[in-house]
Design a protein around this motif. Structure first.
Motif, PDB file in Angstrom:
ATOM      1  N   LEU A   1       3.796   5.756  -5.639  1.00  0.00           N
ATOM      2  CA  LEU A   1       3.820   5.791  -7.105  1.00  0.00           C
ATOM      3  C   LEU A   1       2.587   6.460  -7.694  1.00  0.00           C
ATOM      4  O   LEU A   1       2.439   6.514  -8.915  1.00  0.00           O
ATOM      5  CB  LEU A   1       3.939   4.363  -7.649  1.00  0.00           C
ATOM      6  CG  LEU A   1       5.245   3.627  -7.317  1.00  0.00           C
ATOM      7  CD1 LEU A   1       5.197   2.184  -7.797  1.00  0.00           C
ATOM      8  CD2 LEU A   1       6.448   4.357  -7.919  1.00  0.00           C
ATOM      9  N   SER A   2       1.677   6.915  -6.807  1.00  0.00           N
ATOM     10  CA  SER A   2       0.445   7.617  -7.225  1.00  0.00           C
ATOM     11  C   SER A   2      -0.447   6.737  -8.085  1.00  0.00           C
ATOM     12  O   SER A   2      -1.067   7.206  -9.053  1.00  0.00           O
ATOM     13  CB  SER A   2       0.808   8.912  -7.987  1.00  0.00           C
ATOM     14  OG  SER A   2       1.533   9.786  -7.159  1.00  0.00           O
ATOM     15  N   LEU A   3      -0.533   5.453  -7.741  1.00  0.00           N
ATOM     16  CA  LEU A   3      -1.466   4.549  -8.414  1.00  0.00           C
ATOM     17  C   LEU A   3      -2.783   4.631  -7.653  1.00  0.00           C
ATOM     18  O   LEU A   3      -3.048   3.874  -6.721  1.00  0.00           O
ATOM     19  CB  LEU A   3      -0.909   3.122  -8.427  1.00  0.00           C
ATOM     20  CG  LEU A   3       0.467   2.955  -9.100  1.00  0.00           C
ATOM     21  CD1 LEU A   3       0.936   1.507  -9.006  1.00  0.00           C
ATOM     22  CD2 LEU A   3       0.387   3.403 -10.561  1.00  0.00           C
ATOM     23  N   ASN A   4      -3.623   5.576  -8.053  1.00  0.00           N
ATOM     24  CA  ASN A   4      -4.782   5.942  -7.241  1.00  0.00           C
ATOM     25  C   ASN A   4      -5.780   4.800  -7.060  1.00  0.00           C
ATOM     26  O   ASN A   4      -6.304   4.588  -5.966  1.00  0.00           O
ATOM     27  CB  ASN A   4      -5.488   7.150  -7.874  1.00  0.00           C
ATOM     28  CG  ASN A   4      -4.597   8.382  -7.880  1.00  0.00           C
ATOM     29  OD1 ASN A   4      -3.773   8.552  -6.992  1.00  0.00           O
ATOM     30  ND2 ASN A   4      -4.759   9.234  -8.884  1.00  0.00           N
TER      31      ASN A   4
ATOM     32  N   TYR B   1       0.834  -1.209   0.000  1.00  0.00           N
ATOM     33  CA  TYR B   1       0.000   0.000   0.000  1.00  0.00           C
ATOM     34  C   TYR B   1       0.869   1.260   0.000  1.00  0.00           C
ATOM     35  O   TYR B   1       0.607   2.219  -0.746  1.00  0.00           O
ATOM     36  CB  TYR B   1      -0.927  -0.020   1.209  1.00  0.00           C
ATOM     37  CG  TYR B   1      -1.510   1.327   1.561  1.00  0.00           C
ATOM     38  CD1 TYR B   1      -2.514   1.887   0.790  1.00  0.00           C
ATOM     39  CD2 TYR B   1      -1.034   2.037   2.669  1.00  0.00           C
ATOM     40  CE1 TYR B   1      -3.037   3.137   1.113  1.00  0.00           C
ATOM     41  CE2 TYR B   1      -1.554   3.275   2.991  1.00  0.00           C
ATOM     42  CZ  TYR B   1      -2.551   3.821   2.211  1.00  0.00           C
ATOM     43  OH  TYR B   1      -3.070   5.049   2.522  1.00  0.00           O
ATOM     44  N   LEU B   2       1.917   1.290   0.811  1.00  0.00           N
ATOM     45  CA  LEU B   2       2.812   2.447   0.849  1.00  0.00           C
ATOM     46  C   LEU B   2       3.506   2.641  -0.493  1.00  0.00           C
ATOM     47  O   LEU B   2       3.702   3.786  -0.945  1.00  0.00           O
ATOM     48  CB  LEU B   2       3.854   2.265   1.962  1.00  0.00           C
ATOM     49  CG  LEU B   2       3.326   2.244   3.398  1.00  0.00           C
ATOM     50  CD1 LEU B   2       4.476   2.024   4.375  1.00  0.00           C
ATOM     51  CD2 LEU B   2       2.585   3.533   3.734  1.00  0.00           C
ATOM     52  N   LEU B   3       3.849   1.515  -1.130  1.00  0.00           N
ATOM     53  CA  LEU B   3       4.544   1.605  -2.417  1.00  0.00           C
ATOM     54  C   LEU B   3       3.637   2.177  -3.508  1.00  0.00           C
ATOM     55  O   LEU B   3       4.027   3.108  -4.236  1.00  0.00           O
ATOM     56  CB  LEU B   3       5.059   0.224  -2.826  1.00  0.00           C
ATOM     57  CG  LEU B   3       5.764   0.137  -4.182  1.00  0.00           C
ATOM     58  CD1 LEU B   3       7.008   1.030  -4.188  1.00  0.00           C
ATOM     59  CD2 LEU B   3       6.132  -1.314  -4.492  1.00  0.00           C
ATOM     60  N   VAL B   4       2.406   1.640  -3.637  1.00  0.00           N
ATOM     61  CA  VAL B   4       1.508   2.125  -4.692  1.00  0.00           C
ATOM     62  C   VAL B   4       1.060   3.559  -4.417  1.00  0.00           C
ATOM     63  O   VAL B   4       0.803   4.329  -5.348  1.00  0.00           O
ATOM     64  CB  VAL B   4       0.283   1.191  -4.853  1.00  0.00           C
ATOM     65  CG1 VAL B   4       0.712  -0.209  -5.257  1.00  0.00           C
ATOM     66  CG2 VAL B   4      -0.550   1.149  -3.575  1.00  0.00           C
ATOM     67  N   LYS B   5       0.999   3.933  -3.132  1.00  0.00           N
ATOM     68  CA  LYS B   5       0.646   5.312  -2.805  1.00  0.00           C
ATOM     69  C   LYS B   5       1.774   6.255  -3.208  1.00  0.00           C
ATOM     70  O   LYS B   5       1.515   7.356  -3.729  1.00  0.00           O
ATOM     71  CB  LYS B   5       0.365   5.437  -1.311  1.00  0.00           C
ATOM     72  CG  LYS B   5      -0.126   6.820  -0.893  1.00  0.00           C
ATOM     73  CD  LYS B   5      -0.468   6.847   0.580  1.00  0.00           C
ATOM     74  CE  LYS B   5      -0.982   8.224   0.978  1.00  0.00           C
ATOM     75  NZ  LYS B   5      -1.324   8.292   2.430  1.00  0.00           N
TER      76      LYS B   5
ATOM     77  N   ILE C   1      -8.127   0.671  -3.343  1.00  0.00           N
ATOM     78  CA  ILE C   1      -8.481  -0.728  -3.042  1.00  0.00           C
ATOM     79  C   ILE C   1      -7.760  -1.206  -1.788  1.00  0.00           C
ATOM     80  O   ILE C   1      -8.365  -1.816  -0.884  1.00  0.00           O
ATOM     81  CB  ILE C   1      -8.147  -1.629  -4.242  1.00  0.00           C
ATOM     82  CG1 ILE C   1      -9.056  -1.293  -5.433  1.00  0.00           C
ATOM     83  CG2 ILE C   1      -8.295  -3.101  -3.860  1.00  0.00           C
ATOM     84  CD1 ILE C   1      -8.709  -2.046  -6.698  1.00  0.00           C
ATOM     85  N   LEU C   2      -6.466  -0.928  -1.702  1.00  0.00           N
ATOM     86  CA  LEU C   2      -5.690  -1.378  -0.545  1.00  0.00           C
ATOM     87  C   LEU C   2      -6.094  -0.630   0.725  1.00  0.00           C
ATOM     88  O   LEU C   2      -6.017  -1.185   1.823  1.00  0.00           O
ATOM     89  CB  LEU C   2      -4.197  -1.207  -0.813  1.00  0.00           C
ATOM     90  CG  LEU C   2      -3.598  -2.150  -1.862  1.00  0.00           C
ATOM     91  CD1 LEU C   2      -2.120  -1.888  -2.046  1.00  0.00           C
ATOM     92  CD2 LEU C   2      -3.829  -3.611  -1.456  1.00  0.00           C
ATOM     93  N   GLU C   3      -6.523   0.619   0.599  1.00  0.00           N
ATOM     94  CA  GLU C   3      -7.002   1.367   1.759  1.00  0.00           C
ATOM     95  C   GLU C   3      -8.227   0.698   2.368  1.00  0.00           C
ATOM     96  O   GLU C   3      -8.329   0.551   3.597  1.00  0.00           O
ATOM     97  CB  GLU C   3      -7.318   2.810   1.366  1.00  0.00           C
ATOM     98  CG  GLU C   3      -6.109   3.705   1.271  1.00  0.00           C
ATOM     99  CD  GLU C   3      -6.487   5.123   0.868  1.00  0.00           C
ATOM    100  OE1 GLU C   3      -7.656   5.322   0.466  1.00  0.00           O
ATOM    101  OE2 GLU C   3      -5.625   6.018   0.945  1.00  0.00           O
TER     102      GLU C   3
END
Length: 272
Positions: free
Chosen positions: A58-61, A52-56, A66-68
Motif C-alpha cells: 500500500l506504499s505506507l512508507n 509488513y507485506l500489506l503496508v509495503k 517501522i516494521l522493517e
C-alpha cells in the motif's frame, strides 16, 4: 531440463524439489513447536510479517520502515526464543545422520561389529523395577543403545560390575550413598551410579512428574538411550525413548517396549 509452463511461470523439476524440501522443513519446524508457547510466538511473528507485506504493497512508507526494523530485530529474538527447539532439531539431525546409530548401515558396512553385538539382559532390570515399584523406591536407569554414554558415566561413581538385581537394589536403597542420580548400564554391565543427566525443559510435561522424569526425558532427547524412571511417590513405571515419555506402564508393557527398542535391528518405540 524437463520443465512445464504454469501460466506465466516456467517450473522445472529442480523447482519442485526445492518446494518439496521447503515444505518438509516447515513441517518439521511445526512438529517441534506444536502445542508450545513458542508456536504462538511464531504465529505472532508471521502475522507481523504479513502486515509488513500489506503496508509495503500500500506504499505506507513510515509504517513499512517501522516494521522493517521490527522484523530485522525480531529475527534475532526468534533465535533466542526458539533456542531449545533449535537445539532439539540439531540433536535430531545429529542422531539421524550418525553412522553408528544406523543399524541398517552397520549391518552392511560394519558386519563384524554387528555380529558381535550382544543383547541387553532385561530380566535383572525388569525384576529390579518391579521391586522398586512395589516398595515405592525411586529409581532411574539408563540403558545404552548405540550412543557413547561415557561422558555421563564420568559424572558419577564408576562401578563396572556385572548386572544383577541385588546390586541394583543395593544402589537404589535409601541408605546407599549412590541412590541419588542415575545408574548407567552399558554393554550389559553396570558402568556407573549417581550419574547426572541432562534435564528436559519441555513445558508440556505434567506438573505431577518430578525431576526424575525430566531427567529421563532429557537424557532420551540428548542420546538414543532407553531411560526407565520409577516414581518414588506412586511406584509407577515410565520409559523415555527418543524424546518421548511413556508413563504409567505395566511391567509387561515396559518389557515389550524395551525388547523392541533395544534388541531388534530396526527397533523403535511402539505407538502409545
Amino acid at each position: 531440463m524437463l520443465a512445464f509452463r504454469l501460466g506465466f511461470l516456467d517450473i522445472g523439476w529442480l523447482d519442485l524439489l526445492d518446494i518439496g524440501l521447503v515444505a518438509l522443513l516447515i513441517y518439521q519446524i511445526y512438529n517441534l513447536v506444536r502445542g508450545s508457547v513458542a508456536s504462538r510466538v511464531f504465529i505472532g511473528y508471521l502475522l507481523v510479517y504479513l502486515a509488513y507485506l500489506l503496508v509495503k504493497a500500500l506504499s505506507l512508507n513510515l509504517m513499512t520502515t517501522i516494521l522493517e526494523y521490527f522484523i530485522s530485530v525480531g529475527a534475532l529474538a526468534l533465535i533466542i526464543i526458539f533456542q531449545h527447539e533449535i537445539r532439539r532439531f540439531l540433536l535430531l539431525i545429529g542422531k539421524s545422520t550418525n553412522l553408528t546409530n544406523n543399524r541398517w548401515l552397520r549391518r552392511w558396512l560394519l558386519r563384524d561389529f554387528e555380529s558381535t553385538e550382544s543383547q541387553m539382559p532385561l530380566k535383572p532390570i525388569l525384576d529390579t523395577c518391579k521391586t522398586l515399584a512395589t516398595e515405592f523406591s525411586g529409581g532411574l536407569l539408563v540403558l545404552q543403545r548405540n550412543d557413547d554414554l561415557e561422558k555421563f558415566a564420568q559424572s558419577g561413581e564408576i562401578i563396572d560390575a556385572d548386572l544383577s538385581k541385588p546390586l541394583l537394589l543395593a544402589i537404589f536403597s535409601q541408605y546407599s550413598p549412590l541412590h541419588d542420580g542415575a545408574v548407567l548400564i552399558i554393554g550389559g554391565r553396570i558402568r556407573a551410579a549417581r550419574c547426572i543427566l541432562p534435564v528436559s525443559d519441555d513445558d508440556e510435561l505434567p506438573s505431577s512428574l518430578g525431576f526424575r522424569h525430566r531427567a529421563a526425558l532429557g537424557m532420551s532427547e540428548a542420546t538414543d538411550a532407553a531411560v526407565i524412571a520409577v516414581s518414588e511417590e506412586s511406584g509407577r513405571l515410565s520409559l523415555a525413548l527418543n524424546g518421548e515419555l511413556f508413563t504409567n506402564l505395566s511391567l509387561q508393557e515396559l518389557e515389550t517396549r524395551l525388547e523392541q527398542y533395544l534388541n531388534e535391528p530396526h527397533g523403535h518405540p511402539a505407538e502409545s
